[in-house]
Design a protein around this motif. Structure first.
Motif, mmCIF file in Angstrom:
data_model
loop_
_atom_site.group_PDB
_atom_site.id
_atom_site.type_symbol
_atom_site.label_atom_id
_atom_site.label_comp_id
_atom_site.label_asym_id
_atom_site.label_seq_id
_atom_site.Cartn_x
_atom_site.Cartn_y
_atom_site.Cartn_z
ATOM 1 N N HIS A 57 43.768 42.192 36.502
ATOM 2 C CA HIS A 57 43.150 41.842 37.351
ATOM 3 C C HIS A 57 41.898 40.824 36.852
ATOM 4 C CE1 HIS A 57 41.379 41.397 41.612
ATOM 5 N NE2 HIS A 57 42.250 40.813 42.058
ATOM 6 N N THR A 60 38.624 43.308 37.080
ATOM 7 C CA THR A 60 38.104 44.935 35.642
ATOM 8 C C THR A 60 39.079 44.294 34.412
ATOM 9 O OG1 THR A 60 40.913 45.565 36.489
ATOM 10 C CG2 THR A 60 38.945 46.008 37.741
ATOM 11 N N GLU A 90 50.319 46.382 46.980
ATOM 12 C CA GLU A 90 49.858 47.950 46.171
ATOM 13 C C GLU A 90 50.783 48.660 45.584
ATOM 14 O OE1 GLU A 90 46.703 49.771 48.725
ATOM 15 O OE2 GLU A 90 45.788 47.359 48.794
ATOM 16 N N LEU A 124 45.426 46.564 38.248
ATOM 17 C CA LEU A 124 44.282 46.783 38.728
ATOM 18 C C LEU A 124 42.894 47.880 37.693
ATOM 19 C CD1 LEU A 124 41.442 46.067 40.950
ATOM 20 C CD2 LEU A 124 42.180 47.917 42.799
#
Length: 128
Positions: A57, A60, A90, A124
């Motif tokens: 992501h 990050t 998610e 993430l």
């Protein structure tokens, strides 16, 4: 790199070409958070840093990613998954990745978070 007919490093039982190799090449995207996690493990094992950065992501993602050439990834155990399915946005995957470094066996245990954006799963971060 690794031959497409070699066993996939993620230990799925498939060949690299029919498993994680097709994600690494950009032929298709990982359909679930677990498949992305497995493909990222395989990317560490084969040194596919471009794939690792592409599936990290942007919020990050590190500016650089230098893999240790003396670290050899030797196995992957998936401990559990929550969410991260075909119709979810998610998910988390808990795993243990085994490796050898400087002749010593060791492992990395992580509970990773993944999000789907624009139809693509992205790593993430790790949950403490």
């Amino acid at each position: 790199m690794i031959a497409s007919t070699s066993p996939c490093p993620c230990l799925s039982g498939d060949t690299y070409g029919s498993c994680c190799g097709r994600f690494h090449s950009g032929e298709t995207e990982a359909p679930t958070a677990e498949r992305l996690m497995r493909s990222r493990y395989s990317a560490f094992a084969v040194g596919a840093t471009d794939y690792l950065r592409r599936t990290w992501h942007p919020s990050t993602r590190p500016d650089r990613l230098d893999l240790d050439p003396d670290q050899r990834w030797t196995g992957l155990d998936i401990l559990g998954c929550m969410g991260g399915g075909l119709f979810e946005a998610e998910g988390t995957v808990e795993f243990v990745a085994h490796y050898v470094h400087a002749g010593q066996r060791d492992s990395l245990r992580e509970h990773s978070r993944f999000v789907r954006e624009d139809g693509r799963w992205l790593y993430l971060d790790a949950i403490d």
